[in-house]
Design a protein around this motif. Sequence first.
Motif: not given
Length: 136
Positions: A11-29
């Motif tokens: 989803a990150f590479e497809a630019r399909a993430l909602d930045n409001r739901r992309f917290g620190h843990a998601e960044h790390l994952a």
Amino acid sequence: MNLDADELLAAFEARALDNRRFGHAEHLAVAWAMLRRDDFTDAVARYGAGIRALAAAAGAPEKYNATITVAFLSLIAERMQSGGHDSFAAFADANPDLLTKDAVSRLYSGARLASPAARTGFLLPDRPLRTASRSP
């Protein structure tokens, strides 16, 4: 931790993430999944571009910080070398200090991280490395 790192990476590479739901843990994952797949230098370039795109999509391109990005990727990559974790959950459980934003701020002063130079390029830490222990 119940994050599917590979799904998040897609989803990150497809630019399909909602930045409001992309917290620190998601960044790390996402970083962990990318570092499993890619060479470190390639991961830095791809991850940085993705984070810049997320910041721009949120209307806050100035929030991107190259130093924080490269420092976190470096910490994750180093821990991965000594780990052998087959899932992000196992990696996160073994490295709880990385789940806080303090992992980088133990290495850098606030002034250095907030500097324009840190936002646009990687700066070396300005605090002694002995303060960057794994314990929270």
